[in-house]
Design a protein around this motif. Structure first.
Motif, PDB file in Angstrom:
ATOM      1  N   TYR A 415       0.575  32.806  15.208  1.00  0.00           N
ATOM      2  CA  TYR A 415       0.582  34.217  14.817  1.00  0.00           C
ATOM      3  C   TYR A 415       1.881  34.567  14.098  1.00  0.00           C
ATOM      4  N   ASN A 416       1.782  35.498  13.160  1.00  0.00           N
ATOM      5  CA  ASN A 416       2.953  36.059  12.508  1.00  0.00           C
ATOM      6  C   ASN A 416       3.240  37.396  13.178  1.00  0.00           C
ATOM      7  N   LEU A 417       4.241  37.416  14.053  1.00  0.00           N
ATOM      8  CA  LEU A 417       4.520  38.600  14.860  1.00  0.00           C
ATOM      9  C   LEU A 417       5.048  39.766  14.031  1.00  0.00           C
ATOM     10  N   ALA A 418       5.525  39.489  12.832  1.00  0.00           N
ATOM     11  CA  ALA A 418       6.058  40.568  11.991  1.00  0.00           C
ATOM     12  C   ALA A 418       4.981  41.577  11.634  1.00  0.00           C
ATOM     13  N   ASN A 419       3.745  41.096  11.451  1.00  0.00           N
ATOM     14  CA  ASN A 419       2.661  42.019  11.101  1.00  0.00           C
ATOM     15  C   ASN A 419       1.467  41.915  12.033  1.00  0.00           C
ATOM     16  N   ASP A 420       1.643  41.152  13.126  1.00  0.00           N
ATOM     17  CA  ASP A 420       0.539  40.977  14.077  1.00  0.00           C
ATOM     18  C   ASP A 420       1.108  40.829  15.492  1.00  0.00           C
ATOM     19  N   ILE A 421       1.787  41.873  15.933  1.00  0.00           N
ATOM     20  CA  ILE A 421       2.420  41.808  17.254  1.00  0.00           C
ATOM     21  C   ILE A 421       1.380  41.702  18.362  1.00  0.00           C
ATOM     22  N   GLY A 422       0.142  42.130  18.076  1.00  0.00           N
ATOM     23  CA  GLY A 422      -0.931  42.049  19.057  1.00  0.00           C
ATOM     24  C   GLY A 422      -1.622  40.702  19.108  1.00  0.00           C
ATOM     25  N   GLU A 423      -1.151  39.747  18.305  1.00  0.00           N
ATOM     26  CA  GLU A 423      -1.691  38.381  18.297  1.00  0.00           C
ATOM     27  C   GLU A 423      -3.226  38.375  18.179  1.00  0.00           C
ATOM     28  N   LYS A 424      -3.702  38.994  17.098  1.00  0.00           N
ATOM     29  CA  LYS A 424      -5.136  39.119  16.882  1.00  0.00           C
ATOM     30  C   LYS A 424      -5.680  38.095  15.887  1.00  0.00           C
ATOM     31  N   THR A 425      -4.861  37.688  14.916  1.00  0.00           N
ATOM     32  CA  THR A 425      -5.336  36.815  13.849  1.00  0.00           C
ATOM     33  C   THR A 425      -4.677  35.446  13.942  1.00  0.00           C
ATOM     34  N   ASN A 426      -5.445  34.467  14.367  1.00  0.00           N
ATOM     35  CA  ASN A 426      -4.949  33.100  14.513  1.00  0.00           C
ATOM     36  C   ASN A 426      -4.885  32.443  13.131  1.00  0.00           C
ATOM     37  N   LEU A 427      -3.671  32.079  12.699  1.00  0.00           N
ATOM     38  CA  LEU A 427      -3.466  31.523  11.370  1.00  0.00           C
ATOM     39  C   LEU A 427      -3.263  30.013  11.387  1.00  0.00           C
ATOM     40  N   ALA A 428      -3.574  29.373  12.499  1.00  0.00           N
ATOM     41  CA  ALA A 428      -3.303  27.936  12.634  1.00  0.00           C
ATOM     42  C   ALA A 428      -4.000  27.115  11.546  1.00  0.00           C
ATOM     43  N   ASP A 429      -5.247  27.430  11.232  1.00  0.00           N
ATOM     44  CA  ASP A 429      -5.987  26.659  10.236  1.00  0.00           C
ATOM     45  C   ASP A 429      -5.447  26.862   8.822  1.00  0.00           C
ATOM     46  N   LYS A 430      -4.820  28.012   8.587  1.00  0.00           N
ATOM     47  CA  LYS A 430      -4.317  28.324   7.249  1.00  0.00           C
ATOM     48  C   LYS A 430      -2.888  27.847   7.033  1.00  0.00           C
ATOM     49  N   GLU A 431      -2.190  27.441   8.095  1.00  0.00           N
ATOM     50  CA  GLU A 431      -0.784  27.058   7.996  1.00  0.00           C
ATOM     51  C   GLU A 431      -0.553  25.683   8.639  1.00  0.00           C
ATOM     52  N   PRO A 432      -1.206  24.631   8.135  1.00  0.00           N
ATOM     53  CA  PRO A 432      -1.080  23.330   8.786  1.00  0.00           C
ATOM     54  C   PRO A 432       0.341  22.770   8.793  1.00  0.00           C
ATOM     55  N   GLU A 433       1.093  22.980   7.732  1.00  0.00           N
ATOM     56  CA  GLU A 433       2.462  22.460   7.692  1.00  0.00           C
ATOM     57  C   GLU A 433       3.343  23.179   8.704  1.00  0.00           C
ATOM     58  N   ARG A 434       3.195  24.493   8.795  1.00  0.00           N
ATOM     59  CA  ARG A 434       3.980  25.255   9.768  1.00  0.00           C
ATOM     60  C   ARG A 434       3.599  24.854  11.195  1.00  0.00           C
ATOM     61  N   VAL A 435       2.313  24.655  11.423  1.00  0.00           N
ATOM     62  CA  VAL A 435       1.861  24.216  12.740  1.00  0.00           C
ATOM     63  C   VAL A 435       2.489  22.881  13.107  1.00  0.00           C
ATOM     64  N   ALA A 436       2.497  21.950  12.174  1.00  0.00           N
ATOM     65  CA  ALA A 436       3.073  20.633  12.445  1.00  0.00           C
ATOM     66  C   ALA A 436       4.561  20.741  12.789  1.00  0.00           C
ATOM     67  N   LYS A 437       5.274  21.554  12.049  1.00  0.00           N
ATOM     68  CA  LYS A 437       6.707  21.730  12.284  1.00  0.00           C
ATOM     69  C   LYS A 437       6.966  22.370  13.645  1.00  0.00           C
ATOM     70  N   MET A 438       6.189  23.388  13.973  1.00  0.00           N
ATOM     71  CA  MET A 438       6.405  24.100  15.228  1.00  0.00           C
ATOM     72  C   MET A 438       5.922  23.282  16.423  1.00  0.00           C
ATOM     73  N   ARG A 439       4.873  22.483  16.228  1.00  0.00           N
ATOM     74  CA  ARG A 439       4.451  21.596  17.312  1.00  0.00           C
ATOM     75  C   ARG A 439       5.529  20.569  17.618  1.00  0.00           C
ATOM     76  N   ALA A 440       6.176  20.074  16.586  1.00  0.00           N
ATOM     77  CA  ALA A 440       7.254  19.110  16.784  1.00  0.00           C
ATOM     78  C   ALA A 440       8.414  19.749  17.537  1.00  0.00           C
ATOM     79  N   LYS A 441       8.728  21.008  17.199  1.00  0.00           N
ATOM     80  CA  LYS A 441       9.817  21.703  17.894  1.00  0.00           C
ATOM     81  C   LYS A 441       9.446  21.964  19.345  1.00  0.00           C
ATOM     82  N   LEU A 442       8.194  22.342  19.591  1.00  0.00           N
ATOM     83  CA  LEU A 442       7.761  22.582  20.960  1.00  0.00           C
ATOM     84  C   LEU A 442       7.816  21.293  21.775  1.00  0.00           C
ATOM     85  N   ALA A 443       7.402  20.196  21.182  1.00  0.00           N
ATOM     86  CA  ALA A 443       7.475  18.907  21.874  1.00  0.00           C
ATOM     87  C   ALA A 443       8.914  18.555  22.213  1.00  0.00           C
TER      88      ALA A 443
END
Length: 467
Positions: A415-443
């Motif tokens: 989610y992009n909290l800047a414009n979706d603080i309610g976490e309504k729109t899951n953008l994981a499928d549209k942002e694969p590179e960002r997901v990969a980077k953030m998954r690595a950081k979470l790991a």
């Protein structure tokens, strides 16, 4: 500019007794830390509440800086452990609540905020709820750096009888105490007494973790009457929060009467998102979840002449940050055996510096976690079900198999909290590179995470036998 702010922050840590924020300091400030149990994000007026009157809390908030992105843990004991140690649950193993008489608690190898501030010359006191272990005398507050203790060790005690089940739970300085009265009022009274009788030669660290507004939903009739238009649990919550607000007002008045107010930093925070009938608008879900409604707390700081008034701070911080921030502000030492996850955020709080974090971890347990990086938040295996109610938080779900990490093969949300603080729109499928980077950081953040509940009592999160 960001680099300059970080260099100043490092300077404030490197030179003992000197802060880039407001050096040189003539006197060490008193510190009063209010922690409100199960308070909803939008229950107080200063954070959008409409139906419950919180004039004393709102006055403090408006006279200071409101923290729009203050992160806490999904439930209470983990937030208290993070506050006391400056370390995430992945290091301490305190992912879940410490139940009455459970044979574990905050590991004894952990240095606490009270230890560090007492070493810095502070008189230290807790009045309210501990909830970090009591099965052995080595785990209670007076053995963990507090000079004074008053209140209860468990959660969910009866507000009038001070019992949970068949167990009485009310103590002064570690000794059982029989006392009548509404617990919120008694906790406030004790705080006022400690302020009036404080050691004049020492600054005071006063930790006031109210059991309000946690269940059971109980309030004196005098606090319920003004809310006759509300129904059921919401009316009771209103009465309970009004009692907390009244207590905070009396504590601030005690500081003023003692001539301490101008040199006292006040911190206000909830311990987790609110369960029903609390309100977390506009956030998603609530207590026990890693959605914003479970981990974004309402809070503020107030210190006349040092913290901006009528201000909002959008930069993110986590409860672990209070430890290094307050210890450094007090002129104490951060040299210790255990590494800190928290960062000194004083320049952020007072000078508008950016957050010192490149990532902030929210974790229910190793298999259920989230990371915030900038305005983006990635969640793994999130659920809107309260972990505590489901009885799941004590289960070490998500153990690695073979060479796979704890975050492999988990459901992903972005989610992009800047414009979706309610976490309504899951953008994981549209942002694969960002997901990969953030998954690595979470790991990376979860690497080496100790299992929940299984603690070596003498150590710090080492595996051991669970009772």
């Amino acid at each position: 500019m960001r680099l300059i702010f970080h260099l100043l922050a490092l300077l404030s840590l490197a030179v003992p007794g000197v802060r880039a924020a407001d050096a040189p300091e003539a006197r060490k400030p008193n510190i009063v830390f209010f922690l409100i149990d199960d308070l909803g994000y939008a229950d107080c007026g200063f954070n959008g509440g409409k139906d419950i009157k919180t004039p004393n809390i709102d006055k403090l908030a408006q006279g200071g800086t409101i923290l729009d992105s203050l992160y806490v843990q999904p439930v209470c004991s983990p937030t208290r452990a993070a506050l006391m140690t400056g370390r995430y649950p992945t290091r301490t193993g305190v992912y879940t609540i410490v139940k009455p008489h459970a044979a574990w608690g905050l590991p004894l190898g952990e240095r606490t905020l009270a230890n560090a501030l007492r070493d810095a010359g502070y008189e230290t006191a807790i009045t309210g709820k501990w909830h970090l272990g009591e099965f052995d005398p080595k785990y209670v507050p007076t053995a963990r750096g507090f000079d004074h203790q008053y209140g209860h060790y468990f959660g969910a005690i009866d507000y009038f009888t001070h019992t949970r089940g068949k167990s009485e739970d009310w103590y002064r300085d570690g000794k059982p105490l029989k006392e009548e009265g509404y617990s919120t009022k008694l906790v406030s009274n004790e705080a006022c007494r400690l302020i009036a009788e404080k050691d004049k030669a020492k600054p005071l660290f006063l930790y006031v973790p109210f059991n309000g507004v946690h269940s059971p939903m109980q309030a004196p009739e005098e606090y319920l009457k003004p809310y006759a238009d509300l129904k059921g649990g919401r009316q009771k919550l209103a009465g309970m929060l009004s009692a907390v607000d009244d207590g905070i007002g009396r504590i601030v008045a005690a500081l003023e009467k003692a001539g301490l107010r101008d040199n006292t930093l006040i911190v206000f925070s909830t311990d987790n998102g609110g369960p029903r009938p609390g309100l977390n608008t506009p956030l998603r879900a609530g207590k026990g979840t890693i959605y914003e409604g479970g981990v974004r707390g309402c809070g503020f700081v107030n210190w006349p002449g040092h913290v901006a008034v009528n201000a909002h701070l959008k930069e993110p911080m986590h409860t672990v940050d209070w430890y290094p921030t307050l210890v450094t502000l007090a002129g104490g030492s951060l040299e210790q055996k255990t590494p800190l996850d928290g960062r000194d955020v004083w320049l952020m709080l007072t000078k508008g510096a950016p957050s010192p974090h490149d990532a902030i971890l929210s974790v229910g347990r190793p298999g259920r976690a989230a990371v915030r990086m900038g305005d983006w938040k990635l969640l793994m295996n999130a659920s809107e079900v309260d972990d505590e109610e489901a009885g799941a938080a004590a289960k070490p779900e998500g153990k690695a198999k073979g060479k796979k990490g704890l975050v492999e093969s988990q459901a992903i949300e972005l989610y992009n909290l800047a414009n979706d603080i309610g976490e309504k729109t899951n953008l994981a499928d549209k942002e694969p590179e960002r997901v990969a980077k953030m998954r690595a950081k979470l790991a990376e953040l979860l690497k080496g995470a100790v299992p929940p509940g299984n603690l070596n009592h003498e150590g710090s999160g080492a595996a051991g036998k669970e009772d």
